[in-house]
Write a protein that holds these residues in place. Structure first.
Motif, mmCIF file in Angstrom:
data_model
loop_
_atom_site.group_PDB
_atom_site.id
_atom_site.type_symbol
_atom_site.label_atom_id
_atom_site.label_comp_id
_atom_site.label_asym_id
_atom_site.label_seq_id
_atom_site.Cartn_x
_atom_site.Cartn_y
_atom_site.Cartn_z
ATOM 1 N N TYR A 250 47.710 32.877 50.930
ATOM 2 C CA TYR A 250 47.355 33.993 50.063
ATOM 3 C C TYR A 250 47.838 33.880 48.618
ATOM 4 C CZ TYR A 250 46.480 36.109 54.631
ATOM 5 O OH TYR A 250 46.015 36.366 55.899
ATOM 6 N N GLY A 251 48.698 32.884 48.309
ATOM 7 C CA GLY A 251 49.293 32.809 46.971
ATOM 8 C C GLY A 251 48.279 32.685 45.849
ATOM 9 N N ASP A 252 47.337 31.748 45.989
ATOM 10 C CA ASP A 252 46.389 31.487 44.903
ATOM 11 C C ASP A 252 45.431 32.651 44.709
ATOM 12 O OD1 ASP A 252 44.338 30.321 43.176
ATOM 13 O OD2 ASP A 252 45.294 28.414 43.617
ATOM 14 N N VAL A 253 44.942 33.223 45.799
ATOM 15 C CA VAL A 253 43.994 34.342 45.669
ATOM 16 C C VAL A 253 44.708 35.576 45.110
ATOM 17 C CG1 VAL A 253 44.230 35.304 48.016
ATOM 18 C CG2 VAL A 253 42.058 35.505 46.805
ATOM 19 N N TYR A 254 45.994 35.741 45.438
ATOM 20 C CA TYR A 254 46.803 36.839 44.864
ATOM 21 C C TYR A 254 46.855 36.726 43.346
ATOM 22 C CZ TYR A 254 51.458 38.245 43.039
ATOM 23 O OH TYR A 254 52.496 38.699 42.273
#
Length: 417
Positions: A231-235
């Motif tokens: 989820y880091g990049d989409v966050y």
């Protein structure tokens, strides 16, 4: 050609294949395809299932029947074919099965790449302990380079990331056939029991309170390991929905920001011997768990402008969170198990953390985010990361109270040699 250089190329491509899509696939899933969050959690569970099933099977095949470097090459070519097909997929169910096929081929190559490197280095009379780590570091560099290429070419939400990964997988698959031969060792006797062949003897360790507790905590922490990969990049990318952050560096180059985590990983590896000697295995594992609390907590309160320092510090902390548990945990297994089952016990450690932990972490996090933190397609990232931080804090407190292990400096001597 120089053996060390050839193995460095192998290590670089091994993780380039993964880095091209692992961190950015959420942008493709949520942004380009507009699919749901619960199903996305299942996608990352394929890493866990593959880690449970495939390494033992491919290990036996390489030990008994097929040269390790050839099996390694075939798996990368087959995995590349699955990756090549992904851009044609137009529904989440089919996507799941295709990525599952790709992971069934890819995950066992991580351990196979180590086996191939160890075998070739030993055959050429190299000191494996001294020579292998600098070679392995190039794997992390390959992962970072792939992330940067995906971002800088404008493909962090595009199907082109899978083409890039597939091309690298084909190149590595063909390249592996040119490596020195790694024939089957045939160390497993024909009359060995089913349990011995599949390394199941290590499961007896669950009969010991301390080891059982260690493996259970490995699974719970393993549930946290892939959350920021998922989820880091989409966050970071979804800050584009907030007008004041839409044109920020973080939004445009989210994957490059996330790559600080991998850069940090390479640096914290160098600090591990000092921390182990100073604090001992249990304390280093506890530091790792508290670092996960910081990792998630800083993400929760960060933003691309005045909170940018929190996002960057979270990425720096990741290196400590990831490395300290994996390496100190591996050392704990090494120093507390019998030589007869040590390899199997290490496999069990990886199975609990990267297998069952990643499987349940992927599935449950997807459902939790979709059910409690998503409203009309909008995700509450502050609440999501705060919940993950709370989860890591509960694990850290329970570990500190329940897990008893006395620090013995002799346990860590091997790290500095």
């Amino acid at each position: 050609m120089n053996i060390k250089f050839r193995l460095t190329v192998m290590s670089f491509l091994q993780f380039f294949v993964w880095g091209a899509w692992l961190i950015t696939v959420a942008n493709y899933w949520f942004g380009t395809k507009q699919w749901s969050g619960a199903e996305f959690g299942a996608i990352f569970s394929t890493l866990g299932i593959s880690s449970i099933i495939m390494p033992a099977i491919t290990g036996i095949v390489a030990d008994k029947w097929v040269n390790a470097e050839k099996l390694y090459g075939v798996l990368h070519i087959l995995g590349g074919l699955a990756l090549l097909y992904i851009p044609q997929v137009d529904n989440p169910t089919t996507f799941y099965w295709v990525i599952f096929a790709a992971m069934m081929c890819y995950m066992p190559t991580i351990s196979l790449s180590n086996s191939v490197a160890y075998n070739i280095l030993k055959e050429n009379k190299f000191d494996v302990v001294k020579v292998f780590p600098p070679i392995r570091v190039w794997g992390t560099i390959g992962f970072i380079v792939a992330m940067w290429i995906t971002n800088l070419t404008g493909n962090k939400a595009s199907y082109n990331m899978f083409y890039l990964s597939a091309f690298a997988a084909f190149a590595l698959g063909i390249y592996s056939f040119t490596l020195p031969k790694c024939p089957p060792q045939k160390l497993i006797s024909e009359d060995a029991s089913f349990g011995e062949k599949f390394g199941l003897s290590a499961f007896k360790l669950f009969g010991t309170y301390k080891m059982a507790l260690f493996f259970i905590f490995s699974m719970f922490l393993g549930g946290a390991l892939q959350l920021t990969n998922m989820y880091g990049d989409v966050y970071l990318s979804e800050f584009a929905n907030v007008p004041e952050y839409a044109d920020s560096f973080v939004v445009k180059y989210s994957t490059i920001i996330m790559s600080i985590s991998q850069i940090s990983e390479t640096l914290f590896i160098l600090a591990i011997p000092f921390f182990l000697r100073k604090f001992g295995i249990k304390q280093v594992m506890l530091i790792s768990m508290l670092a996960w609390v910081l990792r998630f907590g800083l993400f929760s309160f960060g933003n691309p402008v005045d909170g940018l320092w929190m996002i960057i510090l979270s990425c720096v902390v990741y290196g400590m969170a990831f490395d300290f548990f994996n390496i100190s945990g591996s050392l704990f297994v090494e120093t507390t198990t019998s030589p007869k089952i040590r390899s199997s016990a290490q496999g069990l450690f990886m199975m609990m953390s990267n297998g069952f932990g990643a499987f349940f972490g992927g599935l449950i996090s997807g459902v939790v985010i979709d059910t409690f933190f998503t409203n009309n397609g909008v995700r509450d990232w502050h609440g999501i990361w705060l919940a993950f931080a709370g989860y890591a804090l509960v694990i850290a407190i329970a570990f500190a109270v329940l897990f008893k292990h006395k620090h013995d400096p002799k346990d860590v001597e091997s790290v500095s040699h």
